[in-house]
Design a protein around this motif. Structure first.
Motif, short mmCIF file in Angstrom:
data_model
loop_
_atom_site.label_atom_id
_atom_site.label_comp_id
_atom_site.label_asym_id
_atom_site.label_seq_id
_atom_site.Cartn_x
_atom_site.Cartn_y
_atom_site.Cartn_z
N ARG A 45 0.72 -1.23 -0.02
CA ARG A 45 -0.05 0.04 0.03
C ARG A 45 0.82 1.28 0.00
NH1 ARG A 45 -4.05 1.01 4.98
NH2 ARG A 45 -5.41 -0.31 3.92
N ARG A 46 2.00 1.10 0.53
CA ARG A 46 2.54 2.61 0.92
C ARG A 46 4.13 2.21 1.18
NH1 ARG A 46 2.81 6.80 5.45
NH2 ARG A 46 2.35 5.15 6.93
N ILE A 47 5.10 3.24 0.90
CA ILE A 47 6.58 3.07 1.20
C ILE A 47 6.91 4.32 1.97
CG2 ILE A 47 8.76 3.64 -0.09
CD1 ILE A 47 7.72 1.75 -2.27
N LEU A 48 7.43 3.88 3.20
CA LEU A 48 8.16 4.91 4.14
C LEU A 48 9.62 4.74 3.80
CD1 LEU A 48 5.91 4.42 7.21
CD2 LEU A 48 6.86 6.58 6.61
N LEU A 49 10.12 5.99 3.28
CA LEU A 49 11.53 6.09 3.07
C LEU A 49 12.04 6.79 4.39
CD1 LEU A 49 11.92 7.55 -0.39
CD2 LEU A 49 12.46 5.17 0.40
N THR A 50 13.14 6.23 5.23
CA THR A 50 13.55 6.90 6.31
C THR A 50 14.96 7.89 5.83
OG1 THR A 50 14.97 5.00 6.64
CG2 THR A 50 12.91 5.16 8.04
N ALA A 51 14.92 8.83 6.41
CA ALA A 51 16.05 9.94 6.22
C ALA A 51 16.76 10.29 7.51
CB ALA A 51 15.50 11.15 5.62
N ALA A 66 22.55 16.65 2.86
CA ALA A 66 22.27 17.89 3.90
C ALA A 66 21.18 18.72 3.28
CB ALA A 66 23.48 18.64 3.82
N THR A 67 20.85 18.82 1.86
CA THR A 67 19.83 19.54 1.35
C THR A 67 18.26 18.79 1.39
OG1 THR A 67 20.19 18.56 -0.87
CG2 THR A 67 21.25 20.72 -0.14
N LEU A 68 18.70 17.44 1.90
CA LEU A 68 17.57 16.61 1.65
C LEU A 68 17.25 16.32 0.21
CD1 LEU A 68 15.38 15.15 4.13
CD2 LEU A 68 17.27 16.63 4.60
N MET A 69 17.90 16.84 -0.79
CA MET A 69 17.66 16.32 -2.24
C MET A 69 17.98 15.02 -2.50
SD MET A 69 16.41 17.04 -5.04
CE MET A 69 16.54 18.46 -6.01
N ASN A 70 18.80 14.10 -1.56
CA ASN A 70 19.04 12.85 -1.63
C ASN A 70 17.69 12.00 -1.53
OD1 ASN A 70 20.59 10.26 -1.97
ND2 ASN A 70 20.30 10.14 0.17
N VAL A 125 10.01 9.83 6.47
CA VAL A 125 9.87 10.02 7.72
C VAL A 125 11.37 10.25 8.15
CG1 VAL A 125 10.08 7.70 8.22
CG2 VAL A 125 9.32 9.18 10.06
N ILE A 126 11.80 11.33 9.08
CA ILE A 126 13.21 11.63 9.60
C ILE A 126 13.46 10.52 10.73
CG2 ILE A 126 14.91 13.04 10.59
CD1 ILE A 126 13.89 14.18 7.92
N HIS A 135 16.04 1.17 7.68
CA HIS A 135 16.61 1.38 6.64
C HIS A 135 15.48 1.97 5.68
CE1 HIS A 135 20.55 1.32 8.05
NE2 HIS A 135 20.45 0.14 7.96
N SER A 136 14.28 1.59 5.95
CA SER A 136 12.87 1.87 5.17
C SER A 136 11.79 0.64 5.67
CB SER A 136 13.17 2.01 3.62
OG SER A 136 13.51 3.36 3.52
N LEU A 137 10.66 1.08 5.23
CA LEU A 137 9.57 0.35 5.61
C LEU A 137 8.65 0.44 4.56
CD1 LEU A 137 10.21 2.95 7.82
CD2 LEU A 137 9.01 1.15 9.58
N ILE A 138 7.78 -0.81 4.67
CA ILE A 138 6.61 -0.88 3.77
C ILE A 138 5.38 -1.10 4.62
CG2 ILE A 138 7.76 -1.35 1.64
CD1 ILE A 138 6.76 -4.48 2.36
#
Ligand code: NAD
Ligand code: MG
Length: 394
Positions: free
Chosen positions: A169-175, A213-217, A239-240, A247-250
């Motif tokens: 349903r959804r991807i949660l990228l950690t930063a 540093a810019t969060l562009m990554n 999500v920070i 390293h990330s979630l689904i």
């Protein structure tokens, strides 16, 4: 034993991939190596890993490379220039190519590897972001695997094993939040290159450290996730997570959430991309949750970091817009690293160039269009940066 070729062998991804090959000599061997300009390190790698072919992109340095390994017998094929790097990418019996080149410079070599039927262990996210509309159909056509080596995408890919079609349903990228995650927004205007290069959790190449540093990554990774996993932008969230342990979630259709955890060590996603679907036993330090301590999360600050929204907007437009966003970012980051512009000029320049591109935007570009726009966006950044009212002149 798996035969692999490594593009960008002298960089952060490259040297960590070679660490894996050194540790597991029964599992992997090197067919080809390519790098931009570090002759000394590339020559040492050629001595140690005995590739059949190697290339140095900076063609002027080919004679130096030839001299540095002249005593080797047998001699590897040694090439120079971009064409040489492309030749390494497609050469011989390598089954997989690890793409550790930084930037859109990886696009043509990656395409060459795909056309030669090689699986791709993808670290070089800029290639997919800029070239998605041409790279993905080629992956289909040649029946190769596109295996993520970026830690977040590897985490998602690992979590997806066993999830049925339609189950996601959804991807949660950690930063991690990058170098300035605890700095008040008012102070961002005056940060220096040295400040920006101090990443709290990961040791990486300079360009991706500035992107962090810019969060562009993270913005680029949203587009990367869209192309790799076919998920709509509305279903990809950031999500920070300052500790970089998850390293990330689904999230699945029934609200179950799966995560992949580990220390902040790129060797793990690289190893999985190379061993997939197998799991190789390692003697690496196992994750200790007690030692890791608190795992915390917070919302990303879109005001402080406009690059995330610029990337979402470019991703939603699709077609050529991500290529323009990516090229503008590469050029702006290069100017920042050269101390020609200030930190906050980076998002300003990217937004200006993306706006200028709106009118010529194409949904189904050819490779030539992408390459041309990549150059156009870089020229536009240089032109706009030259007129900035900045204490540092371009
Ligand atoms: P880096 O600057 O440390 O290394 C880049 C490598 O690419 C060097 O070996 C350089 O010689 C080579 N290179 C550059 N242009 C080239 C060209 N035209 N032809 C051949 N070689 C060329 O960068 P890095 O941190 O290793 O990042 C590489 C890629 O992996 C980037 O796309 C980055 O976003 C991605 N990535 C890196 C990390 C990390 O931990 N370093 C994590 C996730 C993703
Ligand atoms: Mg990443």
């Amino acid at each position: 034993m798996k035969a692999i070729t490594l593009l960008g062998s002298t960089g952060s991804i490259g040297t960590q991939t070679l660490d894996i090959v050194t540790q597991y000599p029964d599992q992997f061997r090197i067919v080809g190596l390519a790098a931009r300009s570090n002759v000394e390190l590339l020559a040492a790698q050629i001595r140690q890993f005995c590739p059949q072919i190697a290339a140095i992109c900076n063609a002027d340095q080919l004679p130096g490379l030839q001299a540095a390994v002249a005593d080797l017998d047998p001699q590897p094929i040694l090439l120079g220039g971009e064409a040489g790097v492309v030749e390494v990418a497609r050469y011989g019996e390598a089954e997989a190519v690890v793409t550790g080149i930084v930037g859109c410079a990886g696009l043509l070599p990656t395409i060459a590897a795909i056309e030669a039927g090689k699986d791709i262990a993808l670290a070089n996210k800029e290639t997919l972001i800029a070239g998605g509309p041409v790279v993905l159909p080629l992956v289909q056509k040649h029946g190769v695997k596109l295996l993520p080596a970026d830690s977040e995408h590897s985490a998602i890919f690992q979590c997806l094993q066993g999830v049925p079609m339609g189950g996601l349903r959804r991807i949660l990228l950690t930063a991690s939040g990058g170098s300035f995650r605890d700095l008040p927004v008012e102070q961002l205007a005056n940060v220096t290159v040295a400040d920006a290069l101090k990443h709290p959790n990961w040791s990486m190449g300079q360009k991706i450290t500035i992107d962090s540093a810019t969060l562009m990554n993270k913005g680029l990774e949203v587009i990367e996730a869209h192309y790799l996993f076919g998920v709509d932008y509305d279903q990809i969230d950031i999500v920070i997570h300052p500790q970089s342990i998850i390293h990330s979630l689904i999230e699945l259709q029934d609200t179950s959430v799966l995560a992949q955890l580990g220390w902040a060590d790129m060797r793990l996603p690289l190893l999985y991309a190379l061993s997939y679907p197998e799991r190789i036993a390692t003697d690496w330090e196992p994750l200790d949750l007690v030692k890791a301590g608190n795992l915390t999360f917070r919302e990303p600050d879109h005001q402080k970091y406009p690059c995330m929204n610029l990337a979402y907007a470019a991703g939603r437009m699709g077609g050529t817009m991500p290529a323009v966003l990516n090229a503008a970012n590469e050029q702006a980051v290069a100017l920042f690293l050269a101390e020609k512009i200030r930190f906050l000029d980076i998002p300003h320049l990217i937004e200006t160039i993306c706006d200028r591109h709106q009118a010529q935007h194409q949904i189904s570009p050819r490779l030539e269009d992408i390459l041309e726009l990549d150059q156009w966006a870089r020229r536009e950044v240089l032109a706009v940066a030259g007129k900035l009212e900045s204490p540092v002149a371009v």
